[in-house]
Enzyme design. Sequence first.
Site, PDB file in Angstrom:
ATOM      1  N   GLY A 614       0.878  -1.280  -0.029  1.00  0.00           N
ATOM      2  CA  GLY A 614      -0.034  -0.068   0.079  1.00  0.00           C
ATOM      3  C   GLY A 614       0.931   1.260  -0.016  1.00  0.00           C
ATOM      4  O   GLY A 614       2.033   1.216  -0.026  1.00  0.00           O
ATOM      5  N   GLY A 616       1.027   5.476   1.420  1.00  0.00           N
ATOM      6  CA  GLY A 616       0.390   6.432   2.367  1.00  0.00           C
ATOM      7  C   GLY A 616       0.952   7.959   1.950  1.00  0.00           C
ATOM      8  O   GLY A 616       1.535   8.085   0.751  1.00  0.00           O
ATOM      9  N   GLY A 617       0.598   8.908   2.784  1.00  0.00           N
ATOM     10  CA  GLY A 617       1.188  10.116   2.556  1.00  0.00           C
ATOM     11  C   GLY A 617       2.663  10.419   2.610  1.00  0.00           C
ATOM     12  O   GLY A 617       3.086  11.213   1.973  1.00  0.00           O
ATOM     13  N   ASP A 730      -2.529   9.760  15.000  1.00  0.00           N
ATOM     14  CA  ASP A 730      -3.156   9.578  13.738  1.00  0.00           C
ATOM     15  C   ASP A 730      -4.017   8.215  13.840  1.00  0.00           C
ATOM     16  O   ASP A 730      -3.997   7.273  13.124  1.00  0.00           O
ATOM     17  CB  ASP A 730      -2.212   9.540  12.629  1.00  0.00           C
ATOM     18  CG  ASP A 730      -2.932   9.575  11.448  1.00  0.00           C
ATOM     19  OD1 ASP A 730      -4.046   9.829  11.142  1.00  0.00           O
ATOM     20  OD2 ASP A 730      -2.204   8.910  10.138  1.00  0.00           O
TER      21      ASP A 730
END
Length: 870
Positions: A614, A616-617, A730
């Site tokens: 995956g 992410g930012g 987060d």
Amino acid sequence: MTATATSRRGLSLAARILSITGVLILLAVGVAVAITSLLAQRIAEDTVEADLRRSVSVQESFERQRYDRLQLISRLFVADGDLATYLSEAASLRDTGSILDLLNERQSDLGFDFAILLDPAGRVVARTDRPDAVGEDLSRRPFVAKAVAEFEAAGVWREGDGLFYAVAVPVAKDFTLLGYLVSGFAITEAAAKELEEVSRTDVAFVATGGGRPRIVAATLPPAAARALGEQLEETLAGGDGAAAARRLELAGVPWLAQVSPLRDAGGQPVGATVALASLDRALAPFRRIEMALLWAGLAAVLLALALTWLVTRRALRPVERLAAAAEAARQGQYDQRIEAEHGDEVGRLAQAFNELMAELREKRDMERYVTELSRNLPEPVQAARTAVGPSEERSVLLMAVELRRYAAAKADSDPRKPLELLSRDLRRLANAAAARRGRLETIAGHRALLSFEGPSRAFGALAVAGELLNGGAGGESTLVALAAGKVISGPVHWREQPEQGLVGLPVQQLESLLREAAPGDIVLSREVYQELHEQFEAAGYELTERRGLVSTQPLYVLDGAVAARVSGVQPATVPGGAPETPGASVAPAGQPTLSGIAPGSLLGQRFEILSVLGAGGMGIVYKAQDRELDDLVALKMLKRELWGDRSQLERLKSEIKLARKITHPNVLRTYDFGEIDGVPYISMEYVRGVTLRYLLDETERLPYSAGLRLAKQLCSGLAAAHAVGVLHRDIKPENLILEATGNAKLMDFGIARPVQREGPGQTQAGWVVGTPQYLSPEQLQGQESDARADIYSCGIVLYELFTGRLPFAGATPVELMFQHLKEEPAPPRAAWPEVPPRLEAAILRCLQKDPAARYPTVADLLHDLEGLSA
């Protein structure tokens, strides 16, 4: 229940408690009786010893009285002047008969048992016990010698088998010494009886000298007297009036004896007085106490067992119900509850059982839910393994390294430590070999096999050996052997994936050379030495060829210091190139890009990329095989556009530093941080599962039992992070991953920071870091936040988990921010009317705008959630 299960059950708990109680009481009674017996034995022995010591004093007083009486009688006898004249005239006329008649007459009048008249030289003039001994010279007897020297003497006179208390006094007239009178009392049974009455101990008088000791008089029972007579020599050995009492067995009866010597006037021992006391007589009162204590103890045992049985049966009734419920739970029947009748340990056990049943129901429902969802997950793709090279014949130099210190690893120590050290040493060894065009082929236990090829193979191998034995992986406990020749290498098949095999004569030679080596040695075959001969000559060394003791093959031996000096004459270089650098890897042409990292890539000779998990930012997460750890890992690497942003790199470093502090089943483990080909990375625990976001997208709202279990696991992992001083900042469904077993793990500390900061935070002024839907009001305002900000985010996740929707759903970021700052969330019951009131109150407390109104810690929230059950 099966017959096997019944047979394994054995005694009931009540029967075991009864048995244990009985054993303990019996043990207590036995210990009491044993201690009483020991104390009685000690007291009896002390009493007897005191009696024996008193008996010695009585004996000394008894002897003094006898001597004083004899001296008084003798002095009265010789004080009569007419008697002295008569004795003088009778002696000059040798009228021994008249003298003997006079002595016998006085003996009867005064009461002594024998008398002897001696002339001044110590010869017998007359004596009552042996009339025919006239003229016998007794001057050499110590008793007489002392009388002649000092005019008086007192002591024990031994005559044949008889003993006498005796004194000697001078006979004089007109200051002329006419001789000496020796008189005495016989030591008889009557004297022994008299002494016994005073001392309260049995007495035996023993005559010594002239053969074996003999009992002269005794108050002992006949059987004891005979037994004492049989062991007189052993009894008298070392006896000296100050000796301690000694233990005897006389006719099977224990006695204590105290020996006092009987000495003549000259101090020579002529016999002994043995004071004896029976231990059986002294112990008799204590034996009666022991029997009374024993019978009382047995009665107490029977009474205690009866009471224990009644009390135990009553107390164990709730436990029997718990056991039946536990057996039902073992069969999968978790929907049951035990009522706690009391607040004691059994009541607490019932409460714990109810909580356990609730957790098992939650776990069962979660596993069912995850199992059902996992049926729709795509099957994992097996990553291709690096192919083993083809079969071929090669000319190589082989080096065997035996790290002998690992052969002595202790079995009772931590098993991870020696293996971690071995891994470290093997990495160093592989890096050193790679720097000299070598490689680690295989390991077997604590032995490693390396190969070197090329023109400078022998020199490179010698350099590695010198480095190894001079502070490298092994030191003085390491053995090194070098052999060269042709080998066959290629794949061998013994499991699903082929492995590299290596066979040939050099392999066998290494085995033989290692047998000839001692720790710290480097052993070379003849072929290897021939390749290094010039280097040894240049360094001024000439090795002598030897013959092995086991294999008899020619070999050469040197130590690490020599190897280091020889290999240090010139740098280890690759022909036609620059000097090698240990641990260096060949990078692809040009700077690698993140887009160039794809399945099949090998990063830094360590990570084999298997798939993309995956993005992410901050970066992309790969599934990789860590060849160094021999494990699957998740590898997180920064996106290319962030490489030049040092703040992002610092944030990544912060993530690994903080996350490595946390060790908890509900927190994803982080392994390592570094850079590969200029790209920073974090290696983390790889978990095959689904995120909470995936579950919510699939079902909107989880079942209550499954959701409650996830909520507890989320709070448990977050509490572990806060306990070591780490904020997550987060918390969202995307950062909670579920394993196939239903266990949840909190992950991604990419924007985490310490709870307490000494200076300004990591987030720059005006920045909002995190996901807006899950941020607390203070985070959205850019204010300093603490652990309660994570509690707010946790409340939003719980709201979504149990209702299937977010508490705030603004269409734009500005609208969403306004709702977080100003609007109150709708009660969870508006979306789920069946929500338990306690759960709803916990969620709404987490979502308070004012941090002071929220839970002070995640542990407090977890405590309230644990009070709920499915």
